[in-house]
Design a protein around this motif. Sequence first.
Motif, PDB file in Angstrom:
ATOM      1  N   LEU A   1       1.423  -1.738   5.865  1.00 13.51           N
ATOM      2  CA  LEU A   1       2.602  -2.531   6.236  1.00 13.51           C
ATOM      3  C   LEU A   1       3.539  -1.711   7.117  1.00 13.51           C
ATOM      4  CD1 LEU A   1       4.297  -5.104   5.963  1.00 13.51           C
ATOM      5  CD2 LEU A   1       5.271  -4.141   3.854  1.00 13.51           C
ATOM      6  N   ALA A   2       3.758  -0.436   6.746  1.00 15.05           N
ATOM      7  CA  ALA A   2       4.624   0.442   7.543  1.00 15.05           C
ATOM      8  C   ALA A   2       4.028   0.672   8.926  1.00 15.05           C
ATOM      9  CB  ALA A   2       4.817   1.769   6.811  1.00 15.05           C
ATOM     10  N   GLN A   3       2.698   0.790   9.009  1.00 11.63           N
ATOM     11  CA  GLN A   3       2.057   1.012  10.308  1.00 11.63           C
ATOM     12  C   GLN A   3       2.204  -0.222  11.208  1.00 11.63           C
ATOM     13  OE1 GLN A   3      -2.401   1.179  11.132  1.00 11.63           O
ATOM     14  NE2 GLN A   3      -1.939   3.375  11.087  1.00 11.63           N
ATOM     15  N   ARG A   4       2.122  -1.409  10.628  1.00 18.90           N
ATOM     16  CA  ARG A   4       2.297  -2.638  11.419  1.00 18.90           C
ATOM     17  C   ARG A   4       3.708  -2.713  11.993  1.00 18.90           C
ATOM     18  NH1 ARG A   4      -0.837  -6.783   7.242  1.00 18.90           N
ATOM     19  NH2 ARG A   4      -2.967  -6.256   7.930  1.00 18.90           N
TER      20      ARG A   4
ATOM     21  N   GLU B   1      -2.499   0.502  -3.865  1.00 12.75           N
ATOM     22  CA  GLU B   1      -1.136   0.030  -3.626  1.00 12.75           C
ATOM     23  C   GLU B   1      -0.449   0.871  -2.551  1.00 12.75           C
ATOM     24  OE1 GLU B   1       2.266  -2.108  -3.657  1.00 12.75           O
ATOM     25  OE2 GLU B   1       0.350  -2.618  -4.619  1.00 12.75           O
ATOM     26  N   ALA B   2      -0.654   2.185  -2.612  1.00 10.69           N
ATOM     27  CA  ALA B   2      -0.035   3.067  -1.615  1.00 10.69           C
ATOM     28  C   ALA B   2      -0.585   2.777  -0.216  1.00 10.69           C
ATOM     29  CB  ALA B   2      -0.282   4.527  -1.990  1.00 10.69           C
ATOM     30  N   LEU B   3      -1.866   2.483  -0.109  1.00  9.04           N
ATOM     31  CA  LEU B   3      -2.466   2.167   1.188  1.00  9.04           C
ATOM     32  C   LEU B   3      -1.973   0.823   1.717  1.00  9.04           C
ATOM     33  CD1 LEU B   3      -6.077   3.488   0.557  1.00  9.04           C
ATOM     34  CD2 LEU B   3      -4.553   4.257   2.395  1.00  9.04           C
ATOM     35  N   LEU B   4      -1.756  -0.127   0.832  1.00  7.49           N
ATOM     36  CA  LEU B   4      -1.194  -1.414   1.249  1.00  7.49           C
ATOM     37  C   LEU B   4       0.193  -1.213   1.855  1.00  7.49           C
ATOM     38  CD1 LEU B   4      -2.295  -3.715  -1.725  1.00  7.49           C
ATOM     39  CD2 LEU B   4      -2.950  -3.992   0.681  1.00  7.49           C
ATOM     40  N   GLN B   5       1.016  -0.401   1.189  1.00  3.27           N
ATOM     41  CA  GLN B   5       2.350  -0.128   1.697  1.00  3.27           C
ATOM     42  C   GLN B   5       2.285   0.640   3.020  1.00  3.27           C
ATOM     43  OE1 GLN B   5       5.174  -1.347   0.416  1.00  3.27           O
ATOM     44  NE2 GLN B   5       3.902  -2.407  -1.107  1.00  3.27           N
TER      45      GLN B   5
END
Length: 412
Positions: free
Chosen positions: A293-296, A286-290
């Motif tokens: 998204l922040a990197q995009r 979940e942390a990597l998904l978030q």
Amino acid sequence: MGTRAANNRSSVFQSTTDGRWYGFVTMGTKPDGSADRRKRSGRTQAEVTRKVRELERLRDENAKVAAGRSPRLSEWLEDWLKASALRVRPSSLYGYTTDVRAHISPAIGKHRVSDLEPEHVEYLYTVLLAKGLNVGTVHHVRRTLNKALNDAVRRQRIPRNPVTLAHTPRYDAPEIDPLTVAEARTLVAAAHDEPNGVAFMLAISLGLRRGEVLGLSWADIDLERGQLRVRQQLERRRWRHGCDDPERCDEKPAKCPERRDGGLVLAEPKTRQSRRTLPLPPQLVEALLQHRLAQRKARIYAGSEWHEQGLVFTTVTGRPIDPRDHSVHWVQFLERAGVRPARLHDARHTAATLLLVQGVDQRVVMDMLGWTSPTMTARYQHVVPGLVEEANRRMSELLWDDASASQPDITL
């Protein structure tokens, strides 16, 4: 007066010019394919004949003898460094080079390799300690010299390695000081709000090394299956001269106009064990998904300034994060989170400790951390008293289980 022998035969003769006796022995061929002929000289025929027969004996026993006098240690080490460049990592070669040129050669480099004794090696240690070097550095120098002279033994340049016979200064490895469970939980919670904070989560929970974390690419992470693959690491390499004549270049390698082979580089892990696949806990997924998204969003904001390299952790413009900057970020992160100062590598120690406290098999811990030797886990036994407590608890349950005690099995 002797006569010259036919091809591939030894010869002994007296020179008409100086009256001395000379002997030639064909030992084999040189690396370039030419004949390897060795010369010996003396005042008498008997002296030269004895020297020739000794060379013939060594040749017949297939023992290698370097042409001419044994090289000085400094010369041998320089040749060894050139050969090492073909098989070791740049960071290892830099360490070898520093040990050789700054420490070994200035102290004992004038000795012939064949004349080296354990006392010379012990003198080296004394000189280094007198210069104020710590014992850990002296041991690093010892390992370098030991490797070089082991190669000399393997190539039959010397009969034995004097380093193995010399007394070495006592060295106690630094104490491992992992984070406590409470400190680890505090940092994992705080990392959610930290830029690239997931990198710290990976270090604490999976024990990834700094370079392994910074070298992660999105292609290495399968968020659907919850897996992470370690196959490369980010490292900073020292620049080398790219000009034709480094000795005449007015600049240091890092300033050379044609510098090469330096900067931030993605490289393979150091060992086969370091290449590994690890499961990701749901919270990390979940942390990597978030984070993705922040990197995009950061990529959109950076626009044309973004440098796409597919890395999981980057600067605000998509470039790799300098390992030194990442360590500085860690120190600042600890201060903001109210946790005592600790090295970034202590996060890896923390992961190892928590795994052992939970009773995870040592072989599994080795695989997860990418260790090559079981001795690594032994270093942690004194810092995880929970292991002893757990062993005592299990023994109590085995020997004094309440259910078994209520119905004793007594045979008369």
